[in-house]
Design a protein around this motif. Sequence first.
Motif, short mmCIF file in Angstrom:
data_model
loop_
_atom_site.label_atom_id
_atom_site.label_comp_id
_atom_site.label_asym_id
_atom_site.label_seq_id
_atom_site.Cartn_x
_atom_site.Cartn_y
_atom_site.Cartn_z
N ARG A 34 -1.60 -43.74 -33.50
CA ARG A 34 -1.38 -42.67 -34.50
C ARG A 34 -1.95 -43.07 -35.86
N SER A 35 -1.84 -44.35 -36.20
CA SER A 35 -2.31 -44.78 -37.51
C SER A 35 -3.83 -44.93 -37.55
N GLN A 36 -4.46 -45.26 -36.42
CA GLN A 36 -5.89 -45.54 -36.41
C GLN A 36 -6.77 -44.36 -36.00
N LYS A 43 -12.17 -33.50 -30.27
CA LYS A 43 -13.02 -34.35 -29.43
C LYS A 43 -12.45 -35.77 -29.34
N THR A 44 -11.97 -36.27 -30.45
CA THR A 44 -11.36 -37.60 -30.47
C THR A 44 -10.11 -37.62 -29.60
N LYS A 47 -11.15 -37.59 -25.83
CA LYS A 47 -11.63 -38.90 -25.41
C LYS A 47 -10.47 -39.88 -25.29
N LEU A 48 -9.60 -39.88 -26.31
CA LEU A 48 -8.45 -40.79 -26.33
C LEU A 48 -7.53 -40.50 -25.15
N TYR A 49 -7.20 -39.23 -24.92
CA TYR A 49 -6.31 -38.85 -23.82
C TYR A 49 -6.88 -39.29 -22.48
N ASN A 50 -8.14 -38.92 -22.21
CA ASN A 50 -8.75 -39.25 -20.92
C ASN A 50 -8.86 -40.76 -20.71
N ARG A 51 -9.18 -41.51 -21.77
CA ARG A 51 -9.30 -42.96 -21.66
C ARG A 51 -7.93 -43.60 -21.39
N LEU A 52 -6.90 -43.13 -22.09
CA LEU A 52 -5.55 -43.68 -21.88
C LEU A 52 -5.05 -43.40 -20.46
N VAL A 61 8.23 -43.63 -20.32
CA VAL A 61 8.47 -42.26 -20.79
C VAL A 61 8.02 -42.07 -22.24
N LEU A 62 8.06 -43.13 -23.03
CA LEU A 62 7.58 -43.02 -24.42
C LEU A 62 6.07 -42.75 -24.45
N GLY A 63 5.33 -43.51 -23.65
CA GLY A 63 3.88 -43.33 -23.60
C GLY A 63 3.51 -41.99 -23.01
N ILE A 64 4.22 -41.59 -21.96
CA ILE A 64 3.94 -40.31 -21.31
C ILE A 64 4.24 -39.14 -22.25
N SER A 65 5.29 -39.27 -23.05
CA SER A 65 5.59 -38.19 -24.00
C SER A 65 4.49 -38.08 -25.05
N PHE A 66 3.89 -39.22 -25.46
CA PHE A 66 2.76 -39.18 -26.39
C PHE A 66 1.56 -38.50 -25.72
N LEU A 67 1.30 -38.85 -24.45
CA LEU A 67 0.19 -38.22 -23.72
C LEU A 67 0.42 -36.72 -23.57
N LYS A 68 1.68 -36.34 -23.33
CA LYS A 68 2.02 -34.92 -23.20
C LYS A 68 1.77 -34.19 -24.52
N GLU A 69 2.13 -34.85 -25.62
CA GLU A 69 1.89 -34.26 -26.94
C GLU A 69 0.39 -34.07 -27.17
N LEU A 70 -0.42 -35.11 -26.85
CA LEU A 70 -1.88 -35.01 -26.99
C LEU A 70 -2.43 -33.86 -26.14
#
Length: 193
Positions: A34-36, A43-44, A47-52, A61-70
């Motif tokens: 989030r900071s970087q 587009k960013t 790319k970030l979502y697909n790469r992660l 669940v914390l990481g998945i919730s971030f992916l869901k938000e993206l």
Amino acid sequence: MEKGKTYTYQGFTFRSEKELEEAKKEAEVVAYIRSQADLSNVKTMVKLYNRLVEKGTLGTVLGISFLKELRSRILESGAVAESSLRPMPEPVGMIKTQGEIKMSKDRKLMELYKERCKKLTIVVAALCIVIVAMFVIRLFGTASPFTDYEQKVLDEYAGWKEELTEKEETLHSWERTLTEWERELTEREEALK
């Protein structure tokens, strides 16, 4: 670890300290991303979502919730079709309800039975092929396991038969010789009288 003890972090419940520690590490990764990253650029974000998702970086669940938000922000922008995004991974370490646990056990049992059924089908088919092959060999084959023994016995008896015939012939010749001697003796006795 106590049985049944749970841990809570950022509104999520975890079954073990290990899962809790993994979630904390992922929370730090999400905070760093989030900071970087420029999350205002679609587009960013794509790319970030697909790469992660591709690398499997986030799994709790914390990481998945971030992916869901993206994912939801990307789809809301309308710049990218849903088919171009990778599917969401399933969270690791979530507490399951009794129904979900029973379904997963039933699914595992079903898969186990299917696998065993396939193996047994292969074994039964192989045994059937072997049995059919044995019948074919027995019906159409000229050499049975007993043929060799039978031939040996016949050869042995044939040898005995030849020996017996020779001995019988020898006995008959001796008998003839004795008969001739007996006749000669009888003739000499008559001649002497």
